[in-house]
Design a protein around this motif. Structure first.
Motif, PDB file in Angstrom:
ATOM      1  N   MET A 123     -38.171 -15.764  -0.019  1.00 55.67           N
ATOM      2  CA  MET A 123     -37.694 -15.658  -1.394  1.00 55.67           C
ATOM      3  C   MET A 123     -38.106 -14.337  -2.026  1.00 55.67           C
ATOM      4  SD  MET A 123     -38.887 -18.005  -4.597  1.00 55.67           S
ATOM      5  CE  MET A 123     -38.980 -19.401  -3.490  1.00 55.67           C
ATOM      6  N   VAL A 124     -39.367 -13.961  -1.854  1.00 51.94           N
ATOM      7  CA  VAL A 124     -39.881 -12.749  -2.487  1.00 51.94           C
ATOM      8  C   VAL A 124     -39.419 -11.494  -1.753  1.00 51.94           C
ATOM      9  CG1 VAL A 124     -42.065 -12.628  -1.225  1.00 51.94           C
ATOM     10  CG2 VAL A 124     -41.953 -11.773  -3.568  1.00 51.94           C
ATOM     11  N   GLN A 125     -38.979 -11.661  -0.492  1.00 51.30           N
ATOM     12  CA  GLN A 125     -38.501 -10.539   0.320  1.00 51.30           C
ATOM     13  C   GLN A 125     -37.277  -9.886  -0.316  1.00 51.30           C
ATOM     14  OE1 GLN A 125     -39.799  -9.553   3.542  1.00 51.30           O
ATOM     15  NE2 GLN A 125     -38.476  -7.789   3.245  1.00 51.30           N
ATOM     16  N   SER A 126     -36.490 -10.713  -1.025  1.00 53.86           N
ATOM     17  CA  SER A 126     -35.228 -10.215  -1.575  1.00 53.86           C
ATOM     18  C   SER A 126     -35.430  -9.219  -2.720  1.00 53.86           C
ATOM     19  CB  SER A 126     -34.382 -11.396  -2.078  1.00 53.86           C
ATOM     20  OG  SER A 126     -35.079 -12.113  -3.071  1.00 53.86           O
ATOM     21  N   ALA A 127     -36.608  -9.250  -3.326  1.00 53.26           N
ATOM     22  CA  ALA A 127     -36.875  -8.309  -4.426  1.00 53.26           C
ATOM     23  C   ALA A 127     -37.523  -7.047  -3.870  1.00 53.26           C
ATOM     24  CB  ALA A 127     -37.789  -8.966  -5.455  1.00 53.26           C
ATOM     25  N   GLY A 128     -36.790  -5.942  -3.876  1.00 59.82           N
ATOM     26  CA  GLY A 128     -37.290  -4.720  -3.250  1.00 59.82           C
ATOM     27  C   GLY A 128     -37.888  -3.722  -4.213  1.00 59.82           C
ATOM     28  N   ASP A 129     -38.128  -4.146  -5.476  1.00 55.87           N
ATOM     29  CA  ASP A 129     -38.716  -3.236  -6.448  1.00 55.87           C
ATOM     30  C   ASP A 129     -40.243  -3.287  -6.349  1.00 55.87           C
ATOM     31  OD1 ASP A 129     -39.129  -5.774  -7.367  1.00 55.87           O
ATOM     32  OD2 ASP A 129     -38.287  -5.462  -9.357  1.00 55.87           O
ATOM     33  N   PHE A 130     -40.914  -2.539  -7.223  1.00 54.03           N
ATOM     34  CA  PHE A 130     -42.382  -2.487  -7.176  1.00 54.03           C
ATOM     35  C   PHE A 130     -43.007  -3.872  -7.245  1.00 54.03           C
ATOM     36  CE2 PHE A 130     -46.264  -2.699  -9.792  1.00 54.03           C
ATOM     37  CZ  PHE A 130     -47.165  -2.086  -8.917  1.00 54.03           C
ATOM     38  N   GLU A 131     -42.568  -4.681  -8.223  1.00 56.01           N
ATOM     39  CA  GLU A 131     -43.182  -5.998  -8.411  1.00 56.01           C
ATOM     40  C   GLU A 131     -42.924  -6.926  -7.226  1.00 56.01           C
ATOM     41  OE1 GLU A 131     -41.581  -6.813 -12.438  1.00 56.01           O
ATOM     42  OE2 GLU A 131     -43.692  -6.996 -13.019  1.00 56.01           O
ATOM     43  N   GLY A 132     -41.720  -6.871  -6.683  1.00 55.37           N
ATOM     44  CA  GLY A 132     -41.397  -7.707  -5.532  1.00 55.37           C
ATOM     45  C   GLY A 132     -42.227  -7.353  -4.310  1.00 55.37           C
TER      46      GLY A 132
END
Length: 298
Positions: A123-132
């Protein structure tokens, strides 16, 4: 003029090497007791109380709905204080000498399943920004090292040695330990450090994990992060950084790690502390035993 409570605070910090959080909790408990005494017995000096006064405080806490576990923690604070006063010869006998802790029900801490961990990481892999990228590294670091929440928050850039694939952790009572990191975690560190360097403003530069505003993380931030992600995939009652640490230990034991190795990784001072994580492993062992033994299949 320094008080006994001030001296006690220094003793906890400098001699016992307790964390700031623990020292604050102990001193807050003592202050609460002093306030209770001042209101009910017109006496604010905790050094001169008797057990009946302490018992009155216990009754008032229970009547107010404070759990037995929390009451016992407050008594532990008082007990430590009176032990200090005995040591420094401020008192001759502790008013808690014959005190017995309130009975508490031990709650089983159920670890996350391997699937739940994989689902969260996916789930968290999909967010490629700093926070992710930061969040994924935090979750994976909890799961692959068993690090404590306070230890993770306190990690500094200088504690990370990617050339040797290790991180240096400052644990309870300022005890250091070196934790190995897996190749996949090393790669995540490289991604995160690159994103971290691109932040427009960094105030707490020495610390590894930061908010997007460049500030050091805090306890509630990390708790909310873990709770939020795992609430999406798990119906377990407790979803906290400690349960993720519990999961790390349980999964290691389930897959054949010996208890002493897990003890060293967790930073426990004795095997007794590590053995609380063996209940899930025992469950797994029973399942394997039942399937493997000829009599178990009948």
């Amino acid at each position: 003029m320094a008080t006994n409570k001030d001296a006690f605070r220094d003793y906890l910090q400098l001699e016992k090497k307790y964390s700031v959080h623990t020292v604050t909790a102990y001193c807050n408990d003592i202050t609460s007791f002093e306030l209770f005494n001042a209101a009910h017995f017109d006496q604010s000096n905790a050094e001169q109380v008797n057990y009946n006064q302490i018992r009155s405080w216990i009754v008032s806490l229970v009547d107010a709905g404070v759990s037995n576990t929390s009451v016992n923690r407050k008594m532990a604070s008082l007990k430590a204080f009176y032990k200090f006063l005995l040591k420094t010869k401020q008192i001759q006998i502790s008013p808690l000498l014959k005190h017995k802790a309130l009975k508490t029900q031990k709650l089983l801490q159920i670890p996350f399943s391997e699937k739940e961990v994989v689902d969260v990481l996916g789930m968290v892999q999909s967010a490629g920004d700093f926070e992710g990228i930061r969040n994924k590294l935090i979750i994976d670091l909890f799961y692959t090292t068993g690090i404590r929440r306070a230890e993770l928050i306190g990690l500094k850039i200088a504690n990370v040695d990617l050339s040797n694939s290790t991180v240096k952790v400052l644990g309870k009572r300022n005890k250091e330990r070196i934790l190995p990191i897996l190749p996949v975690i090393k790669q995540q560190f490289l991604f995160y450090l690159k994103e971290r360097a691109s932040l427009l403003f960094i105030e707490d530069w020495d610390y590894l994990f930061l908010t997007k505003k460049g500030l050091k993380l805090n306890d509630s931030f990390v708790y909310r992060l873990i709770n939020s992600y795992f609430s999406a995939v798990s119906e377990k009652v407790k979803k906290s950084p400690h349960i993720l640490r519990h999961t790390f230990a349980t999964h290691l034991l389930n897959n054949g790690a010996d208890l002493n190795s897990v003890k060293e990784l967790l930073g426990h001072s004795s095997l007794a502390s590590t053995q609380i994580y063996t209940h899930s492993s025992l469950s797994e062992l029973k399942s394997v035993y039942k399937e493997a033994h000829p009599r178990g299949r009948k």
